[in-house]
Design a protein around this motif. Structure first.
Motif, PDB file in Angstrom:
ATOM      1  N   HIS A   1       0.841  -1.205   0.000  1.00  0.00           N
ATOM      2  CA  HIS A   1       0.000   0.000   0.000  1.00  0.00           C
ATOM      3  C   HIS A   1       0.875   1.254   0.000  1.00  0.00           C
ATOM      4  CE1 HIS A   1      -3.235   2.784   0.835  1.00  0.00           C
ATOM      5  NE2 HIS A   1      -2.537   3.227   1.875  1.00  0.00           N
ATOM      6  N   TYR A   2       1.961   1.202   0.761  1.00  0.00           N
ATOM      7  CA  TYR A   2       2.881   2.332   0.855  1.00  0.00           C
ATOM      8  C   TYR A   2       3.353   2.774  -0.534  1.00  0.00           C
ATOM      9  CZ  TYR A   2       7.281   4.786   1.611  1.00  0.00           C
ATOM     10  OH  TYR A   2       8.300   5.701   1.568  1.00  0.00           O
ATOM     11  N   GLU A   3       3.822   1.826  -1.333  1.00  0.00           N
ATOM     12  CA  GLU A   3       4.357   2.158  -2.660  1.00  0.00           C
ATOM     13  C   GLU A   3       3.249   2.552  -3.629  1.00  0.00           C
ATOM     14  OE1 GLU A   3       7.508   2.622  -5.511  1.00  0.00           O
ATOM     15  OE2 GLU A   3       7.411   2.601  -3.331  1.00  0.00           O
ATOM     16  N   ALA A   4       2.092   1.881  -3.527  1.00  0.00           N
ATOM     17  CA  ALA A   4       0.965   2.231  -4.397  1.00  0.00           C
ATOM     18  C   ALA A   4       0.571   3.689  -4.183  1.00  0.00           C
ATOM     19  CB  ALA A   4      -0.211   1.306  -4.140  1.00  0.00           C
ATOM     20  N   ALA A   5       0.510   4.110  -2.927  1.00  0.00           N
ATOM     21  CA  ALA A   5       0.182   5.502  -2.623  1.00  0.00           C
ATOM     22  C   ALA A   5       1.289   6.436  -3.103  1.00  0.00           C
ATOM     23  CB  ALA A   5      -0.042   5.665  -1.117  1.00  0.00           C
ATOM     24  N   GLY A   6       2.526   5.984  -3.022  1.00  0.00           N
ATOM     25  CA  GLY A   6       3.661   6.800  -3.440  1.00  0.00           C
ATOM     26  C   GLY A   6       3.727   7.053  -4.932  1.00  0.00           C
ATOM     27  N   ILE A   7       3.348   6.061  -5.744  1.00  0.00           N
ATOM     28  CA  ILE A   7       3.436   6.251  -7.202  1.00  0.00           C
ATOM     29  C   ILE A   7       2.144   6.789  -7.800  1.00  0.00           C
ATOM     30  CG2 ILE A   7       5.230   4.499  -7.451  1.00  0.00           C
ATOM     31  CD1 ILE A   7       3.041   2.721  -8.814  1.00  0.00           C
ATOM     32  N   SER A   8       1.077   6.782  -7.023  1.00  0.00           N
ATOM     33  CA  SER A   8      -0.219   7.237  -7.543  1.00  0.00           C
ATOM     34  C   SER A   8      -0.173   8.644  -8.146  1.00  0.00           C
ATOM     35  CB  SER A   8      -1.288   7.145  -6.459  1.00  0.00           C
ATOM     36  OG  SER A   8      -2.540   7.524  -6.974  1.00  0.00           O
ATOM     37  N   PRO A   9       0.484   9.626  -7.511  1.00  0.00           N
ATOM     38  CA  PRO A   9       0.525  10.959  -8.127  1.00  0.00           C
ATOM     39  C   PRO A   9       1.208  10.976  -9.502  1.00  0.00           C
ATOM     40  CG  PRO A   9       1.196  11.083  -5.826  1.00  0.00           C
ATOM     41  CD  PRO A   9       1.091   9.626  -6.180  1.00  0.00           C
ATOM     42  N   PHE A  10       2.187  10.108  -9.692  1.00  0.00           N
ATOM     43  CA  PHE A  10       2.844  10.039 -10.995  1.00  0.00           C
ATOM     44  C   PHE A  10       1.887   9.463 -12.039  1.00  0.00           C
ATOM     45  CE2 PHE A  10       6.429   9.537  -7.954  1.00  0.00           C
ATOM     46  CZ  PHE A  10       7.107  10.712  -8.266  1.00  0.00           C
ATOM     47  N   ILE A  11       1.187   8.400 -11.655  1.00  0.00           N
ATOM     48  CA  ILE A  11       0.295   7.712 -12.588  1.00  0.00           C
ATOM     49  C   ILE A  11      -0.903   8.584 -12.945  1.00  0.00           C
ATOM     50  CG2 ILE A  11      -1.261   5.731 -12.861  1.00  0.00           C
ATOM     51  CD1 ILE A  11       0.784   4.065 -11.305  1.00  0.00           C
ATOM     52  N   VAL A  12      -1.563   9.181 -11.954  1.00  0.00           N
ATOM     53  CA  VAL A  12      -2.786   9.952 -12.239  1.00  0.00           C
ATOM     54  C   VAL A  12      -2.509  11.199 -13.064  1.00  0.00           C
ATOM     55  CG1 VAL A  12      -4.033   9.079 -10.227  1.00  0.00           C
ATOM     56  CG2 VAL A  12      -2.800  11.229 -10.054  1.00  0.00           C
ATOM     57  N   ASN A  13      -1.301  11.728 -13.012  1.00  0.00           N
ATOM     58  CA  ASN A  13      -0.967  12.922 -13.782  1.00  0.00           C
ATOM     59  C   ASN A  13      -0.308  12.620 -15.119  1.00  0.00           C
ATOM     60  OD1 ASN A  13      -1.714  15.279 -12.022  1.00  0.00           O
ATOM     61  ND2 ASN A  13      -0.473  14.100 -10.589  1.00  0.00           N
TER      62      ASN A  13
ATOM     63  N   PRO B   1      -0.308  11.376 -18.888  1.00  0.00           N
ATOM     64  CA  PRO B   1      -1.187  11.065 -20.028  1.00  0.00           C
ATOM     65  C   PRO B   1      -0.967   9.648 -20.563  1.00  0.00           C
ATOM     66  CG  PRO B   1       0.113  13.066 -20.455  1.00  0.00           C
ATOM     67  CD  PRO B   1       0.569  12.505 -19.144  1.00  0.00           C
ATOM     68  N   LEU B   2       0.222   9.091 -20.324  1.00  0.00           N
ATOM     69  CA  LEU B   2       0.521   7.742 -20.796  1.00  0.00           C
ATOM     70  C   LEU B   2      -0.026   6.653 -19.880  1.00  0.00           C
ATOM     71  CD1 LEU B   2       4.256   8.240 -21.825  1.00  0.00           C
ATOM     72  CD2 LEU B   2       2.261   8.160 -23.324  1.00  0.00           C
ATOM     73  N   MET B   3      -0.190   6.965 -18.592  1.00  0.00           N
ATOM     74  CA  MET B   3      -0.509   5.905 -17.635  1.00  0.00           C
ATOM     75  C   MET B   3      -1.781   6.130 -16.823  1.00  0.00           C
ATOM     76  SD  MET B   3       3.274   4.899 -16.299  1.00  0.00           S
ATOM     77  CE  MET B   3       2.666   3.450 -15.471  1.00  0.00           C
ATOM     78  N   GLU B   4      -2.444   7.270 -16.980  1.00  0.00           N
ATOM     79  CA  GLU B   4      -3.610   7.557 -16.142  1.00  0.00           C
ATOM     80  C   GLU B   4      -4.709   6.511 -16.277  1.00  0.00           C
ATOM     81  OE1 GLU B   4      -5.624  11.182 -17.194  1.00  0.00           O
ATOM     82  OE2 GLU B   4      -5.284  10.833 -19.317  1.00  0.00           O
ATOM     83  N   TRP B   5      -4.771   5.834 -17.397  1.00  0.00           N
ATOM     84  CA  TRP B   5      -5.796   4.813 -17.618  1.00  0.00           C
ATOM     85  C   TRP B   5      -5.652   3.646 -16.643  1.00  0.00           C
ATOM     86  CZ3 TRP B   5      -4.134  -0.050 -18.939  1.00  0.00           C
ATOM     87  CH2 TRP B   5      -2.803  -0.156 -19.372  1.00  0.00           C
ATOM     88  N   LEU B   6      -4.440   3.415 -16.140  1.00  0.00           N
ATOM     89  CA  LEU B   6      -4.228   2.315 -15.198  1.00  0.00           C
ATOM     90  C   LEU B   6      -5.060   2.495 -13.927  1.00  0.00           C
ATOM     91  CD1 LEU B   6      -0.382   1.684 -15.416  1.00  0.00           C
ATOM     92  CD2 LEU B   6      -2.192   0.072 -16.009  1.00  0.00           C
TER      93      LEU B   6
ATOM     94  N   PHE C   1       7.279  11.810 -16.649  1.00  0.00           N
ATOM     95  CA  PHE C   1       6.663  12.346 -15.432  1.00  0.00           C
ATOM     96  C   PHE C   1       7.245  13.709 -15.071  1.00  0.00           C
ATOM     97  CE2 PHE C   1       6.003   7.748 -13.657  1.00  0.00           C
ATOM     98  CZ  PHE C   1       5.025   7.514 -14.601  1.00  0.00           C
ATOM     99  N   MET C   2       8.455  14.001 -15.541  1.00  0.00           N
ATOM    100  CA  MET C   2       9.065  15.319 -15.304  1.00  0.00           C
ATOM    101  C   MET C   2       8.183  16.422 -15.902  1.00  0.00           C
ATOM    102  SD  MET C   2      12.180  15.085 -13.782  1.00  0.00           S
ATOM    103  CE  MET C   2      13.149  16.479 -14.292  1.00  0.00           C
ATOM    104  N   LEU C   3       7.464  16.101 -16.960  1.00  0.00           N
ATOM    105  CA  LEU C   3       6.619  17.079 -17.635  1.00  0.00           C
ATOM    106  C   LEU C   3       5.191  17.094 -17.110  1.00  0.00           C
ATOM    107  CD1 LEU C   3       7.807  16.254 -21.271  1.00  0.00           C
ATOM    108  CD2 LEU C   3       8.626  18.092 -19.770  1.00  0.00           C
TER     109      LEU C   3
END
Length: 167
Positions: free
Chosen positions: A44-56, A58-63, A114-116
């Protein structure tokens, strides 16, 4: 103009020209990173940590939309563990040497986007971009080196066939 099916010959990167030790160090360092990071994605710790990268992204938000926060992290974890397996098998099988290195390079190409897309990368108090924050900016910037390691292994794993090189 004809396209040849055997345009490239696969080899184990460490058997290409140059230093075997350097490429071997890169391979096993990447294996450790992908095993460790991949296994952490199931927490859960890591899922919460990477969530901001994924939700923002355009390539991965669908996950996240498709699998939720933990499910998206699990998918990324499976891909990272698969990359570690391909890199490991690649130490003895030429095709897997190239496959694992390509999977690794793709991972770091995506994370560098993700830098962008991730808020907070530019540090406003330091004047904004190109000044980057420690988190997430500098955390992401280290992937430039990991991308270079991945591309070094990939280039060492793919060699133009002799027939094509002579033309």
């Amino acid at each position: 103009m004809s396209i040849r099916a055997n345009q490239f010959r696969f080899q184990i990167a460490e058997r290409s020209t140059g230093s075997r030790t350097g490429l071997s160090l890169l391979r096993w360092a990447l294996v450790i990173i992908f095993l460790w990071f991949g296994a952490m994605k199931f927490t859960h710790y890591e899922a919460a940590g990477i969530s901001p990268f994924i939700v923002n992204s355009p390539l991965m938000e669908w996950l996240n939309s498709l699998f939720g926060v933990q499910g998206a992290s699990d998918v990324v974890g499976l891909l990272e563990l698969s990359t570690a397996v391909a890199l490991t098998i690649g130490s003895i099988q030429p095709l897997f040497s190239a496959l694992g290195a390509a999977m690794s390079a793709a991972t770091y190409l995506i994370t560098l986007t993700f830098m962008l897309s991730t808020p907070g990368v530019a540090e406003a108090t330091a004047g904004g971009f190109p000044a980057i924050s420690a988190l997430p900016g500098q955390f992401l910037l280290k992937d430039v080196v990991l991308l270079a390691a991945s591309l070094s292994l990939l280039l060492g794993s793919i060699q133009a066939s002799r027939a094509d090189a002579q033309q």
